[in-house]
Motif scaffolding. Structure first.
Motif, PDB file in Angstrom:
ATOM      1  N   TYR A 163       4.109  -4.544   6.682  1.00 34.44           N
ATOM      2  CA  TYR A 163       2.738  -5.050   6.552  1.00 34.44           C
ATOM      3  C   TYR A 163       1.934  -4.023   5.773  1.00 34.44           C
ATOM      4  O   TYR A 163       1.910  -2.838   6.129  1.00 34.44           O
ATOM      5  CB  TYR A 163       2.096  -5.273   7.923  1.00 34.44           C
ATOM      6  CG  TYR A 163       0.585  -5.383   7.854  1.00 34.44           C
ATOM      7  CD1 TYR A 163      -0.025  -6.510   7.297  1.00 34.44           C
ATOM      8  CD2 TYR A 163      -0.226  -4.343   8.299  1.00 34.44           C
ATOM      9  CE1 TYR A 163      -1.404  -6.603   7.206  1.00 34.44           C
ATOM     10  CE2 TYR A 163      -1.601  -4.426   8.226  1.00 34.44           C
ATOM     11  CZ  TYR A 163      -2.195  -5.555   7.677  1.00 34.44           C
ATOM     12  OH  TYR A 163      -3.551  -5.638   7.579  1.00 34.44           O
ATOM     13  N   LEU A 164       1.317  -4.468   4.697  1.00 34.14           N
ATOM     14  CA  LEU A 164       0.504  -3.598   3.849  1.00 34.14           C
ATOM     15  C   LEU A 164      -0.956  -3.996   3.977  1.00 34.14           C
ATOM     16  O   LEU A 164      -1.303  -5.176   3.838  1.00 34.14           O
ATOM     17  CB  LEU A 164       0.968  -3.703   2.396  1.00 34.14           C
ATOM     18  CG  LEU A 164       0.233  -2.830   1.362  1.00 34.14           C
ATOM     19  CD1 LEU A 164       1.193  -2.417   0.246  1.00 34.14           C
ATOM     20  CD2 LEU A 164      -0.960  -3.574   0.733  1.00 34.14           C
ATOM     21  N   ASN A 165      -1.790  -3.010   4.240  1.00 35.90           N
ATOM     22  CA  ASN A 165      -3.237  -3.211   4.279  1.00 35.90           C
ATOM     23  C   ASN A 165      -3.858  -2.411   3.146  1.00 35.90           C
ATOM     24  O   ASN A 165      -3.696  -1.194   3.080  1.00 35.90           O
ATOM     25  CB  ASN A 165      -3.812  -2.761   5.626  1.00 35.90           C
ATOM     26  CG  ASN A 165      -5.304  -2.989   5.712  1.00 35.90           C
ATOM     27  OD1 ASN A 165      -6.093  -2.193   5.196  1.00 35.90           O
ATOM     28  ND2 ASN A 165      -5.705  -4.061   6.358  1.00 35.90           N
ATOM     29  N   GLN A 166      -4.529  -3.111   2.255  1.00 39.08           N
ATOM     30  CA  GLN A 166      -5.201  -2.450   1.131  1.00 39.08           C
ATOM     31  C   GLN A 166      -6.698  -2.660   1.254  1.00 39.08           C
ATOM     32  O   GLN A 166      -7.166  -3.791   1.366  1.00 39.08           O
ATOM     33  CB  GLN A 166      -4.703  -3.028  -0.198  1.00 39.08           C
ATOM     34  CG  GLN A 166      -5.406  -2.441  -1.416  1.00 39.08           C
ATOM     35  CD  GLN A 166      -4.755  -2.871  -2.721  1.00 39.08           C
ATOM     36  OE1 GLN A 166      -4.012  -2.111  -3.328  1.00 39.08           O
ATOM     37  NE2 GLN A 166      -5.018  -4.093  -3.160  1.00 39.08           N
ATOM     38  N   PHE A 167      -7.448  -1.549   1.221  1.00 42.88           N
ATOM     39  CA  PHE A 167      -8.902  -1.622   1.366  1.00 42.88           C
ATOM     40  C   PHE A 167      -9.562  -0.993   0.154  1.00 42.88           C
ATOM     41  O   PHE A 167      -9.238   0.131  -0.231  1.00 42.88           O
ATOM     42  CB  PHE A 167      -9.358  -0.890   2.629  1.00 42.88           C
ATOM     43  CG  PHE A 167     -10.855  -0.875   2.792  1.00 42.88           C
ATOM     44  CD1 PHE A 167     -11.535  -2.021   3.166  1.00 42.88           C
ATOM     45  CD2 PHE A 167     -11.584   0.278   2.544  1.00 42.88           C
ATOM     46  CE1 PHE A 167     -12.916  -2.015   3.299  1.00 42.88           C
ATOM     47  CE2 PHE A 167     -12.960   0.294   2.675  1.00 42.88           C
ATOM     48  CZ  PHE A 167     -13.625  -0.860   3.055  1.00 42.88           C
ATOM     49  N   ARG A 168     -10.464  -1.758  -0.467  1.00 39.84           N
ATOM     50  CA  ARG A 168     -11.237  -1.264  -1.606  1.00 39.84           C
ATOM     51  C   ARG A 168     -12.721  -1.337  -1.251  1.00 39.84           C
ATOM     52  O   ARG A 168     -13.269  -2.430  -1.078  1.00 39.84           O
ATOM     53  CB  ARG A 168     -10.954  -2.115  -2.845  1.00 39.84           C
ATOM     54  CG  ARG A 168      -9.576  -1.899  -3.420  1.00 39.84           C
ATOM     55  CD  ARG A 168      -9.286  -2.808  -4.597  1.00 39.84           C
ATOM     56  NE  ARG A 168      -9.061  -4.167  -4.150  1.00 39.84           N
ATOM     57  CZ  ARG A 168      -8.774  -5.179  -4.974  1.00 39.84           C
ATOM     58  NH1 ARG A 168      -8.723  -4.992  -6.259  1.00 39.84           N
ATOM     59  NH2 ARG A 168      -8.554  -6.383  -4.488  1.00 39.84           N
ATOM     60  N   PRO A 169     -13.379  -0.189  -1.098  1.00 40.64           N
ATOM     61  CA  PRO A 169     -14.797  -0.217  -0.741  1.00 40.64           C
ATOM     62  C   PRO A 169     -15.637  -0.807  -1.859  1.00 40.64           C
ATOM     63  O   PRO A 169     -15.376  -0.581  -3.048  1.00 40.64           O
ATOM     64  CB  PRO A 169     -15.132   1.266  -0.500  1.00 40.64           C
ATOM     65  CG  PRO A 169     -14.110   2.024  -1.281  1.00 40.64           C
ATOM     66  CD  PRO A 169     -12.863   1.188  -1.255  1.00 40.64           C
TER      67      PRO A 169
END
Length: 242
Positions: free
Chosen positions: A205-211
């Motif tokens: 599971y990959l979680n990518q966060f871009r503010p």
């Protein structure tokens, strides 16, 4: 306290509770509205071909799918040459062609990259620098991408649980759209399987966060990631995601 005073006190308390709940909703609602989310599928296949005891080439293919962008939205094809400078330490350089599809409004890119990979026991790390060449402008966009991965082996075949973190920092801005500063993070948790002696399969599971920047909304992507790695001649290579 008289009955009338008690009723008045209860009404004031109810108004205070409603007012407090309303204030809390005003605080929480913008936060919930500010972030948009997406469900994705990331597929990658790597083939490691040894050219000598110290030199190898990795051939890479990547396809990424998105609900929000209505299917396949990015493909990447590339090659990376690596040289082992010491036990557990490699330096490398390569090229990658990035294509965009469906609702992905970004331009196709050419990318050069240089990296150092080091493995010490259960930990693997990579320090990568990308140079992005975009047809919408002549400036080069630089990216700095440190990555750290921990592998916990659970059987003799090489099956392992893993977690990894990668950050993206952009040291310069461009007129074609790159903006300077901290750009995104990727966190993965998963399992590495060994279908054969020369192959490995990462499922995670990959979680990518871009503010959000300049008033934009935060973006969070939830992805199922599958990465197949083929090591010709059973060459041992540090398992790292792109």
């Amino acid at each position: 306290m008289t009955r009338a005073a008690a009723i008045l006190s209860c009404r004031r308390g109810a108004r205070a509770i409603r007012g407090g709940a309303g204030a809390l909703l005003l605080l929480v609602a913008p936060t919930a509205r500010a972030q948009q989310e997406d469900e994705q599928l990331w597929l990658q296949a790597n083939t490691n071909v040894p050219l000598s005891d110290e030199v190898r080439v990795t051939l890479e293919q990547i396809a990424r799918f998105s609900d929000r962008q209505e299917g396949l939205y990015q493909t990447e094809f590339g090659a990376l040459f690596s040289y082992r400078v010491a036990r557990g330490v490699e330096i490398g350089a390569g090229y990658r062609k990035v294509g965009t599809h469906n609702r992905n409004s970004a331009a196709n890119e050419d990318r050069l990259r240089q990296q150092m990979v080091a493995t010490f026991g259960r930990f693997s790390s990579r320090f990568r620098i990308d140079e992005r060449f975009n047809p919408r402008g002549g400036e080069i966009g630089f990216r700095i991408r440190p990555l750290l991965r921990y592998n916990h082996r659970i059987d003799r075949r090489g099956t392992a649980l893993f977690v990894s973190h990668e950050s993206f920092y952009l040291p310069n801005g461009t007129r074609w759209g790159q903006r300077r500063g901290y750009e995104r993070m990727r966190n993965i948790v998963g399992i590495m399987l060994r279908p054969g002696g020369d192959t490995s399969l990462d499922i995670g599971y990959l979680n990518q966060f871009r503010p959000g920047r300049d008033g934009g909304r935060d973006q969070m992507d939830h992805a199922l990631t599958l990465q197949l790695t083929i090591n010709l001649h059973r060459q041992e290579v540090a398992p790292l995601h792109d």
